[in-house]
Design a protein around this motif. Sequence first.
Motif, PDB file in Angstrom:
ATOM      1  N   SER A 158     -60.579  32.692  42.192  1.00  0.00           N
ATOM      2  CA  SER A 158     -60.570  33.137  40.858  1.00  0.00           C
ATOM      3  C   SER A 158     -59.309  32.859  40.160  1.00  0.00           C
ATOM      4  O   SER A 158     -59.209  32.659  38.789  1.00  0.00           O
ATOM      5  CB  SER A 158     -60.762  34.842  40.744  1.00  0.00           C
ATOM      6  OG  SER A 158     -60.028  35.523  41.459  1.00  0.00           O
ATOM      7  N   ARG A 159     -58.192  32.996  40.754  1.00  0.00           N
ATOM      8  CA  ARG A 159     -56.842  32.620  40.159  1.00  0.00           C
ATOM      9  C   ARG A 159     -56.810  31.098  39.900  1.00  0.00           C
ATOM     10  O   ARG A 159     -56.286  30.941  38.726  1.00  0.00           O
ATOM     11  CB  ARG A 159     -55.685  33.072  41.085  1.00  0.00           C
ATOM     12  CG  ARG A 159     -55.526  34.309  40.984  1.00  0.00           C
ATOM     13  CD  ARG A 159     -54.365  34.986  42.002  1.00  0.00           C
ATOM     14  NE  ARG A 159     -54.224  36.519  41.770  1.00  0.00           N
ATOM     15  CZ  ARG A 159     -53.331  37.213  42.444  1.00  0.00           C
ATOM     16  NH1 ARG A 159     -52.518  36.610  43.169  1.00  0.00           N
ATOM     17  NH2 ARG A 159     -53.311  38.371  42.466  1.00  0.00           N
ATOM     18  N   TRP A 160     -57.150  30.507  40.836  1.00  0.00           N
ATOM     19  CA  TRP A 160     -57.359  28.978  40.417  1.00  0.00           C
ATOM     20  C   TRP A 160     -58.019  28.566  39.029  1.00  0.00           C
ATOM     21  O   TRP A 160     -57.638  27.914  38.333  1.00  0.00           O
ATOM     22  CB  TRP A 160     -57.803  28.047  41.653  1.00  0.00           C
ATOM     23  CG  TRP A 160     -58.066  26.771  41.341  1.00  0.00           C
ATOM     24  CD1 TRP A 160     -57.104  25.598  41.349  1.00  0.00           C
ATOM     25  CD2 TRP A 160     -59.352  26.090  41.046  1.00  0.00           C
ATOM     26  NE1 TRP A 160     -57.820  24.640  41.048  1.00  0.00           N
ATOM     27  CE2 TRP A 160     -59.028  24.865  41.031  1.00  0.00           C
ATOM     28  CE3 TRP A 160     -60.426  26.657  40.936  1.00  0.00           C
ATOM     29  CZ2 TRP A 160     -60.118  23.848  40.673  1.00  0.00           C
ATOM     30  CZ3 TRP A 160     -61.475  25.728  40.628  1.00  0.00           C
ATOM     31  CH2 TRP A 160     -61.296  24.289  40.573  1.00  0.00           C
ATOM     32  N   TRP A 161     -59.365  29.143  39.111  1.00  0.00           N
ATOM     33  CA  TRP A 161     -60.226  29.031  38.030  1.00  0.00           C
ATOM     34  C   TRP A 161     -59.425  29.473  36.567  1.00  0.00           C
ATOM     35  O   TRP A 161     -59.557  28.986  35.601  1.00  0.00           O
ATOM     36  CB  TRP A 161     -61.581  29.815  38.294  1.00  0.00           C
ATOM     37  CG  TRP A 161     -62.427  29.458  37.199  1.00  0.00           C
ATOM     38  CD1 TRP A 161     -63.020  30.016  36.142  1.00  0.00           C
ATOM     39  CD2 TRP A 161     -63.251  28.239  36.969  1.00  0.00           C
ATOM     40  NE1 TRP A 161     -63.784  29.573  35.104  1.00  0.00           N
ATOM     41  CE2 TRP A 161     -63.830  28.305  35.690  1.00  0.00           C
ATOM     42  CE3 TRP A 161     -63.116  26.786  37.776  1.00  0.00           C
ATOM     43  CZ2 TRP A 161     -64.693  27.090  35.499  1.00  0.00           C
ATOM     44  CZ3 TRP A 161     -64.155  25.991  37.212  1.00  0.00           C
ATOM     45  CH2 TRP A 161     -64.797  26.163  36.131  1.00  0.00           C
ATOM     46  N   GLN A 162     -58.928  30.688  36.779  1.00  0.00           N
ATOM     47  CA  GLN A 162     -58.181  31.079  35.550  1.00  0.00           C
ATOM     48  C   GLN A 162     -57.068  30.273  35.213  1.00  0.00           C
ATOM     49  O   GLN A 162     -56.739  30.091  33.831  1.00  0.00           O
ATOM     50  CB  GLN A 162     -57.828  32.689  35.695  1.00  0.00           C
ATOM     51  CG  GLN A 162     -58.697  33.355  35.750  1.00  0.00           C
ATOM     52  CD  GLN A 162     -58.201  35.070  36.327  1.00  0.00           C
ATOM     53  OE1 GLN A 162     -57.084  35.008  36.710  1.00  0.00           O
ATOM     54  NE2 GLN A 162     -59.001  36.232  36.227  1.00  0.00           N
ATOM     55  N   ASN A 163     -56.481  29.732  35.862  1.00  0.00           N
ATOM     56  CA  ASN A 163     -55.128  28.959  35.608  1.00  0.00           C
ATOM     57  C   ASN A 163     -55.724  27.542  35.125  1.00  0.00           C
ATOM     58  O   ASN A 163     -55.230  27.074  34.092  1.00  0.00           O
ATOM     59  CB  ASN A 163     -54.344  28.600  36.990  1.00  0.00           C
ATOM     60  CG  ASN A 163     -53.343  29.533  37.152  1.00  0.00           C
ATOM     61  OD1 ASN A 163     -53.160  30.408  36.297  1.00  0.00           O
ATOM     62  ND2 ASN A 163     -53.037  29.562  38.486  1.00  0.00           N
ATOM     63  N   ARG A 164     -56.770  27.044  35.651  1.00  0.00           N
ATOM     64  CA  ARG A 164     -57.650  26.007  34.967  1.00  0.00           C
ATOM     65  C   ARG A 164     -57.975  25.914  33.520  1.00  0.00           C
ATOM     66  O   ARG A 164     -57.599  25.167  32.670  1.00  0.00           O
ATOM     67  CB  ARG A 164     -58.566  25.556  35.753  1.00  0.00           C
ATOM     68  CG  ARG A 164     -59.189  24.061  35.679  1.00  0.00           C
ATOM     69  CD  ARG A 164     -60.156  23.537  36.570  1.00  0.00           C
ATOM     70  NE  ARG A 164     -61.083  22.822  35.934  1.00  0.00           N
ATOM     71  CZ  ARG A 164     -62.004  22.128  36.753  1.00  0.00           C
ATOM     72  NH1 ARG A 164     -62.182  22.322  37.930  1.00  0.00           N
ATOM     73  NH2 ARG A 164     -62.464  21.008  36.020  1.00  0.00           N
ATOM     74  N   VAL A 165     -58.541  27.084  33.308  1.00  0.00           N
ATOM     75  CA  VAL A 165     -59.070  27.390  31.812  1.00  0.00           C
ATOM     76  C   VAL A 165     -58.015  27.772  30.965  1.00  0.00           C
ATOM     77  O   VAL A 165     -57.771  27.105  29.998  1.00  0.00           O
ATOM     78  CB  VAL A 165     -59.882  28.737  32.040  1.00  0.00           C
ATOM     79  CG1 VAL A 165     -60.171  29.498  30.536  1.00  0.00           C
ATOM     80  CG2 VAL A 165     -61.235  28.448  32.740  1.00  0.00           C
ATOM     81  N   GLU A 190     -54.935  26.270  31.235  1.00  0.00           N
ATOM     82  CA  GLU A 190     -54.009  24.966  31.143  1.00  0.00           C
ATOM     83  C   GLU A 190     -55.095  24.192  30.205  1.00  0.00           C
ATOM     84  O   GLU A 190     -54.622  23.425  29.147  1.00  0.00           O
ATOM     85  CB  GLU A 190     -53.917  24.315  32.500  1.00  0.00           C
ATOM     86  CG  GLU A 190     -52.919  24.811  33.402  1.00  0.00           C
ATOM     87  CD  GLU A 190     -52.916  24.200  34.822  1.00  0.00           C
ATOM     88  OE1 GLU A 190     -53.693  23.532  35.093  1.00  0.00           O
ATOM     89  OE2 GLU A 190     -52.131  24.616  35.249  1.00  0.00           O
ATOM     90  N   HIS A 191     -56.478  24.182  30.429  1.00  0.00           N
ATOM     91  CA  HIS A 191     -57.100  23.489  29.491  1.00  0.00           C
ATOM     92  C   HIS A 191     -57.165  24.092  28.005  1.00  0.00           C
ATOM     93  O   HIS A 191     -56.919  23.198  27.017  1.00  0.00           O
ATOM     94  CB  HIS A 191     -58.753  23.579  29.849  1.00  0.00           C
ATOM     95  CG  HIS A 191     -59.893  22.918  28.959  1.00  0.00           C
ATOM     96  ND1 HIS A 191     -59.991  21.819  29.032  1.00  0.00           N
ATOM     97  CD2 HIS A 191     -60.656  23.422  28.153  1.00  0.00           C
ATOM     98  CE1 HIS A 191     -60.919  21.428  28.071  1.00  0.00           C
ATOM     99  NE2 HIS A 191     -61.251  22.580  27.520  1.00  0.00           N
ATOM    100  N   ARG A 192     -57.143  25.199  28.012  1.00  0.00           N
ATOM    101  CA  ARG A 192     -56.863  25.811  26.356  1.00  0.00           C
ATOM    102  C   ARG A 192     -55.585  25.659  25.807  1.00  0.00           C
ATOM    103  O   ARG A 192     -55.482  25.226  24.799  1.00  0.00           O
ATOM    104  CB  ARG A 192     -56.810  27.508  26.436  1.00  0.00           C
ATOM    105  CG  ARG A 192     -56.909  27.899  25.159  1.00  0.00           C
ATOM    106  CD  ARG A 192     -57.335  29.529  25.357  1.00  0.00           C
ATOM    107  NE  ARG A 192     -56.938  29.882  26.601  1.00  0.00           N
ATOM    108  CZ  ARG A 192     -57.319  31.028  27.176  1.00  0.00           C
ATOM    109  NH1 ARG A 192     -58.120  31.898  26.578  1.00  0.00           N
ATOM    110  NH2 ARG A 192     -56.753  31.413  28.478  1.00  0.00           N
ATOM    111  N   ARG A 235     -53.866  22.809  26.602  1.00  0.00           N
ATOM    112  CA  ARG A 235     -53.843  21.572  26.319  1.00  0.00           C
ATOM    113  C   ARG A 235     -54.560  21.298  24.950  1.00  0.00           C
ATOM    114  O   ARG A 235     -54.164  20.533  24.167  1.00  0.00           O
ATOM    115  CB  ARG A 235     -54.558  20.667  27.435  1.00  0.00           C
ATOM    116  CG  ARG A 235     -54.469  18.995  27.415  1.00  0.00           C
ATOM    117  CD  ARG A 235     -54.718  18.497  28.670  1.00  0.00           C
ATOM    118  NE  ARG A 235     -55.880  19.308  29.293  1.00  0.00           N
ATOM    119  CZ  ARG A 235     -55.907  19.704  30.789  1.00  0.00           C
ATOM    120  NH1 ARG A 235     -54.461  19.804  31.141  1.00  0.00           N
ATOM    121  NH2 ARG A 235     -56.857  20.428  31.039  1.00  0.00           N
TER     122      ARG A 235
END
Length: 150
Positions: free
Chosen positions: A36-43, A45-47, A49
């Motif tokens: 869940s932390r990995w997924w939140q970081n990915r979201v 970073e996408h936002r 960017r």
Amino acid sequence: MPQPDPPRKSLFKTSSFYSWSLVAVVTLVVGWIFFSRWWQNRVFEHRMRQERTEKQHEDDLATLEQLGGKELAIQTFYATPGELRRGQSVQLCYGVANAKTVKLEPQSNPVWPSYSRCVDVTPSKTTAYTLTITGAGGNTKSQTLVVTVR
């Protein structure tokens, strides 16, 4: 005589079952936390960017607009100083946008398209200088400036 097998304990009565179950549950919980932390970081970073891209686009449009947009334009044309004595020099400064050619009359020094350029002139009498620009499509614009000589 063979010995009879001892009675088997129920799976739920063995301590190893509970130990392994606890290890499995803890492993699943820790795995879920990491995922869940990995997924939140990915979201996130996408936002970020996406926001950075939008900001860059807005900045690019603002810069293009400051530099004259897409239209042929004389942005600045002035003399420093505007009044002088005979024999003194004056700087004629100009800034153009989207010009293919620039002509300054009367003037012997060459001029060219620029967002900010100055040329020195020494008029012997009050003179009207005309800046004429031509765009890629053949459109022209002109502006006149009078330098007073006393």
